[in-house]
Design a protein around this motif. Structure first.
Motif, short mmCIF file in Angstrom:
data_model
loop_
_atom_site.label_atom_id
_atom_site.label_comp_id
_atom_site.label_asym_id
_atom_site.label_seq_id
_atom_site.Cartn_x
_atom_site.Cartn_y
_atom_site.Cartn_z
N THR A 275 20.63 56.17 87.02
CA THR A 275 21.78 56.09 86.31
C THR A 275 23.02 57.20 87.00
N TYR A 276 23.90 56.17 87.23
CA TYR A 276 25.34 56.56 88.08
C TYR A 276 26.67 56.94 87.21
N ALA A 277 26.41 56.92 86.02
CA ALA A 277 27.77 57.34 85.16
C ALA A 277 27.18 57.60 83.51
N GLN A 278 27.93 58.56 83.33
CA GLN A 278 27.66 58.79 81.55
C GLN A 278 28.98 59.10 81.04
N LYS A 279 29.07 58.78 79.84
CA LYS A 279 30.29 58.87 79.13
C LYS A 279 30.66 60.35 78.76
N GLY A 280 32.05 60.68 78.67
CA GLY A 280 32.50 61.93 78.14
C GLY A 280 32.43 61.94 76.51
N ILE A 281 32.52 63.04 76.05
CA ILE A 281 32.43 63.35 74.65
C ILE A 281 33.69 63.98 74.01
N ILE A 282 34.21 63.67 73.04
CA ILE A 282 35.24 64.26 72.03
C ILE A 282 34.64 64.44 70.82
#
Length: 357
Positions: A161-168
């Motif tokens: 896994t080379y990317a993960q989403k940010g969270i708001i």
């Protein structure tokens, strides 16, 4: 998994290191620390918000070429017996067996087998399941990496896994004038304001679908208003969970919510996305490490909708990958680790350290 590491692994499951129980989590960290110190590794112990966090390395110093990360805290058990490890065939069952103690054991074996041949550091955070502030604290105290960092926390052998989403986590709050429900024309109903405002935001927002998941997403999770069936409240609130893909999207999303909803927008929690290009040399080297050390597991590349401690490693300004051993039932009643994959992952980590050196 060698015999000594297997016994350590069982002991850590028995520690009952549920995130909220700081004493139990600290016991787990101390148990690991004693084991690693006895093996001659360079170890330090930090205390962050009352939580012990262990760092171990093959060479002296807080910063090594490769930084590994796997947390020791676990979610609550479905039943008490989950804290007694149970082996069936090649599987180990227990709370935290996979998430994340099985992954941590691959790191332990890697450190033991590497000796001082490679420059490897490892941190074992104590609160990943409730936010991961101990990882952030370790970074603030100077622990880091010169070349790359790996979070060993999911995906299965072969998957990178080379990317993960940010969270708001965003709260919308509407206020008005409450009173008796029989005379709504004399009042100012905040529920109407909230519903109308959210509807405008939702109509302007395009959520992902199964064919294109890597885009910003939004969904309501909590709706709170009123206490009686015959009374209009003074306030109404909705909590939105937003996942976003680029740093630049944050300000656009917040401004969009403010402009379209017309109600108060409160940011309750946020973390940045972590994105490394799939073609980055360090990510491609990781693929080569899998090909060399785990040839029976096809290499795949993915992007993650959720979040790991990778978000707290972003300030290190090195490429970050997320990988993990095999198993199933994470956070469930029958969580398990496929034990042979710990040895496979150990080989992958050692090969990656060699390629980086």
């Amino acid at each position: 998994m060698n015999a000594e590491v297997l016994e350590l692994y069982k002991d850590l499951i028995r520690c009952r290191a549920v995130s909220a129980d700081i004493e139990a989590v600290n016991k787990s960290e101390k148990t690991l620390l004693a084991f690693l110190q006895a093996k001659g590794l360079y170890c330090t112990e930090e205390l962050i918000n009352g939580r012990v966090v262990v760092f171990a390395s093959t060479r002296p110093g807080k910063v090594q070429d490769l930084l590994l990360n796997a947390h020791l805290d676990v979610v609550p058990a479905a039943y008490e017996e989950q804290f007694e490890p149970r082996i069936e065939g090649d599987r180990m069952y227990g709370r935290g067996a996979l998430d994340c103690l099985g992954n941590a054991m691959a790191i332990v074996q890697c450190l033991l087998e590497a000796g001082d041949k490679y420059s490897i550091g490892a941190m074992f955070p104590a609160d990943e399941e409730i936010g991961g502030l101990t990882t952030a604290g370790m970074v603030e105290r100077g622990y880091g990496a010169r070349k790359a960092a790996l979070v060993i926390d999911g995906g299965g052998v072969g998957n990178i896994t080379y990317a993960q989403k940010g969270i708001i986590i965003m709260k919308l709050r509407a206020t008005g004038k409450g009173g008796h429900a029989s005379v709504p024309w004399l009042l100012d109903n905040p529920i109407d304001k909230l519903v109308d405002g959210y509807t405008r935001l939702r109509n302007a927002w395009k959520n992902p679908d199964v064919d294109n998941t890597w885009q910003d997403s939004m969904t309501p999770c909590i709706l709170t208003a009123g206490e009686a069936g015959n009374a209009i409240p003074d306030t109404a609130e909705m909590v939105l969970n937003i996942r976003y893909t680029t740093d630049e999207a944050y300000e656009r999303i917040v401004n969009m919510a403010k402009e379209l909803t017309g109600v108060e927008v409160i940011i309750e929690e946020t973390c940045q996305p972590v994105v490394v290009e799939q073609e980055a040399p360090e990510i491609q080297l990781l693929g080569k490490a899998f090909e060399a050390a785990a040839p029976d597991y096809p290499v795949t590349y993915s992007r993650m909708m959720g979040a790991t401690d990778a978000r707290h490693l972003k300030p290190l300004n090195v490429p970050i990958g997320i990988i993990g051993v095999n198993g199933g039932g994470v956070h469930g009643k029958e969580e398990y680790l496929v034990m042979p994959t710990v040895d496979v992952m150990t080989g992958v980590l050692l090969e990656y350290a060699r390629l980086l050196s």
